[in-house]
Write a protein that holds these residues in place. Sequence first.
Motif, mmCIF file in Angstrom:
data_model
loop_
_atom_site.group_PDB
_atom_site.id
_atom_site.type_symbol
_atom_site.label_atom_id
_atom_site.label_comp_id
_atom_site.label_asym_id
_atom_site.label_seq_id
_atom_site.Cartn_x
_atom_site.Cartn_y
_atom_site.Cartn_z
ATOM 1 N N LYS A 201 41.564 5.748 40.951
ATOM 2 C CA LYS A 201 41.030 6.637 39.918
ATOM 3 C C LYS A 201 39.890 7.487 40.469
ATOM 4 C CE LYS A 201 40.582 3.431 36.622
ATOM 5 N NZ LYS A 201 40.330 2.814 35.294
ATOM 6 N N GLU A 202 39.085 6.915 41.354
ATOM 7 C CA GLU A 202 38.010 7.704 41.962
ATOM 8 C C GLU A 202 38.569 8.833 42.816
ATOM 9 O OE1 GLU A 202 35.400 5.185 44.104
ATOM 10 O OE2 GLU A 202 34.740 4.038 42.351
ATOM 11 N N GLU A 203 39.673 8.562 43.505
ATOM 12 C CA GLU A 203 40.278 9.572 44.367
ATOM 13 C C GLU A 203 40.792 10.769 43.562
ATOM 14 O OE1 GLU A 203 40.775 9.945 47.610
ATOM 15 O OE2 GLU A 203 39.823 8.102 48.301
ATOM 16 N N VAL A 204 41.426 10.485 42.437
ATOM 17 C CA VAL A 204 42.016 11.580 41.663
ATOM 18 C C VAL A 204 41.017 12.202 40.692
ATOM 19 C CG1 VAL A 204 44.329 10.629 41.828
ATOM 20 C CG2 VAL A 204 42.895 10.001 39.895
ATOM 21 N N GLN A 205 39.831 11.607 40.552
ATOM 22 C CA GLN A 205 38.836 12.146 39.630
ATOM 23 C C GLN A 205 38.422 13.555 40.026
ATOM 24 O OE1 GLN A 205 37.789 10.445 36.879
ATOM 25 N NE2 GLN A 205 36.727 12.291 36.229
ATOM 26 N N GLU A 206 38.381 13.823 41.322
ATOM 27 C CA GLU A 206 37.982 15.145 41.785
ATOM 28 C C GLU A 206 39.011 16.196 41.381
ATOM 29 O OE1 GLU A 206 36.121 17.161 45.826
ATOM 30 O OE2 GLU A 206 37.117 15.217 45.914
ATOM 31 N N ILE A 207 40.303 15.810 41.371
ATOM 32 C CA ILE A 207 41.343 16.736 40.913
ATOM 33 C C ILE A 207 41.129 17.078 39.451
ATOM 34 C CG2 ILE A 207 43.828 16.962 40.517
ATOM 35 C CD1 ILE A 207 44.284 15.213 42.956
ATOM 36 N N VAL A 208 40.786 16.075 38.655
ATOM 37 C CA VAL A 208 40.530 16.300 37.235
ATOM 38 C C VAL A 208 39.330 17.224 37.053
ATOM 39 C CG1 VAL A 208 39.899 15.181 35.072
ATOM 40 C CG2 VAL A 208 41.535 14.088 36.598
ATOM 41 N N GLU A 209 38.272 17.001 37.807
ATOM 42 C CA GLU A 209 37.079 17.821 37.701
ATOM 43 C C GLU A 209 37.375 19.275 38.057
ATOM 44 O OE1 GLU A 209 34.086 17.189 36.576
ATOM 45 O OE2 GLU A 209 34.592 15.116 36.072
ATOM 46 N N PHE A 210 38.222 19.493 39.047
ATOM 47 C CA PHE A 210 38.564 20.855 39.436
ATOM 48 C C PHE A 210 39.358 21.559 38.336
ATOM 49 C CE2 PHE A 210 41.669 23.826 41.157
ATOM 50 C CZ PHE A 210 40.838 24.749 41.766
ATOM 51 N N LEU A 211 40.303 20.859 37.755
ATOM 52 C CA LEU A 211 41.108 21.481 36.704
ATOM 53 C C LEU A 211 40.269 21.779 35.465
ATOM 54 C CD1 LEU A 211 44.345 19.331 37.049
ATOM 55 C CD2 LEU A 211 44.063 21.727 37.678
ATOM 56 N N LYS A 212 39.261 20.957 35.204
ATOM 57 C CA LYS A 212 38.378 21.217 34.070
ATOM 58 C C LYS A 212 37.403 22.348 34.372
ATOM 59 C CE LYS A 212 38.261 16.635 31.887
ATOM 60 N NZ LYS A 212 37.406 15.464 31.551
ATOM 61 N N ASN A 213 36.852 22.363 35.586
ATOM 62 C CA ASN A 213 35.807 23.326 35.938
ATOM 63 C C ASN A 213 36.008 23.811 37.365
ATOM 64 O OD1 ASN A 213 33.468 24.847 35.936
ATOM 65 N ND2 ASN A 213 32.096 23.106 36.282
ATOM 66 N N PRO A 214 36.980 24.701 37.595
ATOM 67 C CA PRO A 214 37.270 25.131 38.978
ATOM 68 C C PRO A 214 36.135 25.923 39.607
ATOM 69 C CG PRO A 214 38.531 26.403 37.369
ATOM 70 C CD PRO A 214 37.887 25.296 36.617
ATOM 71 N N GLU A 215 35.331 26.639 38.786
ATOM 72 C CA GLU A 215 34.251 27.450 39.365
ATOM 73 C C GLU A 215 33.215 26.611 40.094
ATOM 74 O OE1 GLU A 215 35.216 27.574 36.241
ATOM 75 O OE2 GLU A 215 36.261 29.510 36.124
ATOM 76 N N LYS A 216 33.092 25.350 39.689
ATOM 77 C CA LYS A 216 32.113 24.465 40.327
ATOM 78 C C LYS A 216 32.397 24.318 41.815
ATOM 79 C CE LYS A 216 30.561 19.640 40.157
ATOM 80 N NZ LYS A 216 30.718 18.327 39.464
ATOM 81 N N TYR A 217 33.669 24.357 42.192
ATOM 82 C CA TYR A 217 34.060 24.172 43.597
ATOM 83 C C TYR A 217 34.275 25.505 44.307
ATOM 84 C CZ TYR A 217 34.815 19.365 42.097
ATOM 85 O OH TYR A 217 34.645 18.094 41.587
ATOM 86 N N THR A 218 34.895 26.458 43.602
ATOM 87 C CA THR A 218 35.215 27.729 44.262
ATOM 88 C C THR A 218 33.983 28.591 44.476
ATOM 89 O OG1 THR A 218 35.711 28.690 42.086
ATOM 90 C CG2 THR A 218 37.550 27.740 43.319
ATOM 91 N N SER A 219 32.935 28.372 43.683
ATOM 92 C CA SER A 219 31.742 29.217 43.814
ATOM 93 C C SER A 219 31.037 29.022 45.150
ATOM 94 C CB SER A 219 30.764 28.925 42.666
ATOM 95 O OG SER A 219 30.360 27.563 42.705
ATOM 96 N N ILE A 220 31.202 27.845 45.753
ATOM 97 C CA ILE A 220 30.563 27.599 47.052
ATOM 98 C C ILE A 220 31.595 27.600 48.174
ATOM 99 C CG2 ILE A 220 28.647 26.320 46.066
ATOM 100 C CD1 ILE A 220 30.038 23.749 46.800
#
Length: 643
Positions: A201-220
């Motif tokens: 679940k920890e491994e796939v949590q980052e996928i969930v976070e990206f789908l919810k808030n993609p700008e958090k990752y793409t902005s940097i």
Amino acid sequence: MSKKDNKPNKTKISPWLIYAGIIAVFMAISLASGGSSWTDPKPTSLSKFYNYLDKGEVDKVTFSQSTAKVYLKEDALKNDEEHKDVKKDVFGNQNKGPHYSLEIGNSELFQKRLDTALEEGKLNVYNPEPESMWGDLFLTLLPILVLVALWIFMMRRMAGGGAAGGGGQIFNIGKSKAKLFDEKNDIKVTFKDVAGLEGAKEEVQEIVEFLKNPEKYTSIGGKIPKGALLVGPPGTGKTLLAKAVAGEAKVPFFSLSGSDFVEMFVGVGASRVRDLFKQAKEKSPAIIFIDEIDAVGRARGKNNFSGSNDERENTLNQLLTEMDGFGTNTNVIVLAATNRADVLDKALMRAGRFDRQIYVDLPDIRERKEIFEVHLTPLKKSEDLDTDFLAKQTPGFSGADIANVCNEAALIAARKDKKAVDKQDFLDAVDRIVGGLEKKNKIISKEEKRAIAIHEAGHATISWMLEHAHPLVKVTIVPRGQSLGAAWYLPEERLIVRPDQMLDEMCATMGGRAAEKVIFDKISTGALSDLEKVTKQARAMVTIYGLNDKLGNITYYDSSGQSEYNFSKPYSEETAKTIDKEISELIEAQYLRAIKILEENKDKLIQLADILIEKEVIFKDDLEKIFGQRPFQSPEPEVSTEL
């Protein structure tokens, strides 16, 4: 009222109704063109017709280039006996005509005769009409229509039937068969519903976070993994975890099996892959989940003896292109599950496609407790039921196995007319799943029963005497499944196993045959499963784990799984002889060791067997009465069930 109730019901029209309607139209046209009577007109000759005409019996005549149809007057039908055959139709009603039909030969002479009769008042009316071709056309086209209908029916059947979604239609056979779960209505599973699997679940949590808030990752400048591969034994919750990811992310979730891409038609698999990703991109951000991806993702070029273009390889090539090729959309994430990661193509596993491989392992004791709590929620259980105890009883069980245990326990409790499921029901359920169904009515002679008791008592005695052998829970000589007797142990959940531990386990396994040798001085076929188990253990020690002094630190194990395709062994004939010799020596040494221990405790062995014959089931307490406290008592052993 729910949203589903507000949806209008779409009327589905069967294609066979359409075919029947077309045929009915042709029949109506044929009847309309051929006349309104249900009785075929009676053939007559031209001379008889002229006779009827001269008598004034003809009311109406219709004719074409070659044939004519004659309608008689009502008076002629009533009074002239010559026309009695044409008075009534097939239903017994008065025949309204036409009554006769005839070949007219020369139509000009025939029409002049009719004109003369019309002037003399012997004929009321006549109508020349063009020749109708509808009847002949219908008879010509009917076989073709039937063949076309049969062809469409067969193609629909081969394409998967009308209920198979897009693939069920012959013109939509290249469409994806993925089932879309809408994030607003269909996906109800979240991480709260997934017990255990903390690491996954920890491994796939980052996928969930990206789908919810993609700008958090793409902005940097970061990029989310394009795919994640869930690998693990069957029943560990890979599919459930993927559904939970979709439920947490609240995005469209396309779910299908790897076998849905495979079809008998060439090019269909690749077409379905293209259509699947097209649908996912239209609804992006979205998740595509491919269960059992090894159906299409096997390594290319392996065992392809046909020499032709492989449809499965075309499907895999298209999947590789869609996952990481020109024009791919990063807002579509692919999750896949398999329990055969070793056979997947390397190009599919590389970074940029499946960036992460998440191993979903069998649950440990803490995770098993959480899984039990989930599956126990709908059951009516007794108040004193201890989930910690149930977790200790089921080492090595997957999530699906635990769900099966809970269901079996409920069935057993209902069979016994209980109002709640208690501890004993769960113990019986574990015994039922591991050992099989009890066969108390199986006929066993006294000699065979004593031999079985001695055999099982031998296992119990050796396991009680050796330090690293699994301590006993209970022994039974009631037949279960294909076995005549069974023993349940308490193995520790070890992450690494040392040679002395493996040797003690092998010695305990050989205890059954050794007891037969000590007591009867004979051996039997009852030790088949024991021999199979101990041979695998010895072979693993010699060829896999490098625990043999003669061969040294060497292994012939291939983790890639490709060794099964080789036609030659990875060692010489001399090494093969050494391997066989070392395996045999290992097994025989533990067999002799078991015989020695049992000869030293022969009286206690016989006493234990007698109790077993009397009670049919003995527990740990019975062994303590005979042998005393076990000298090698581990602090908190975990309970298991092993045959």
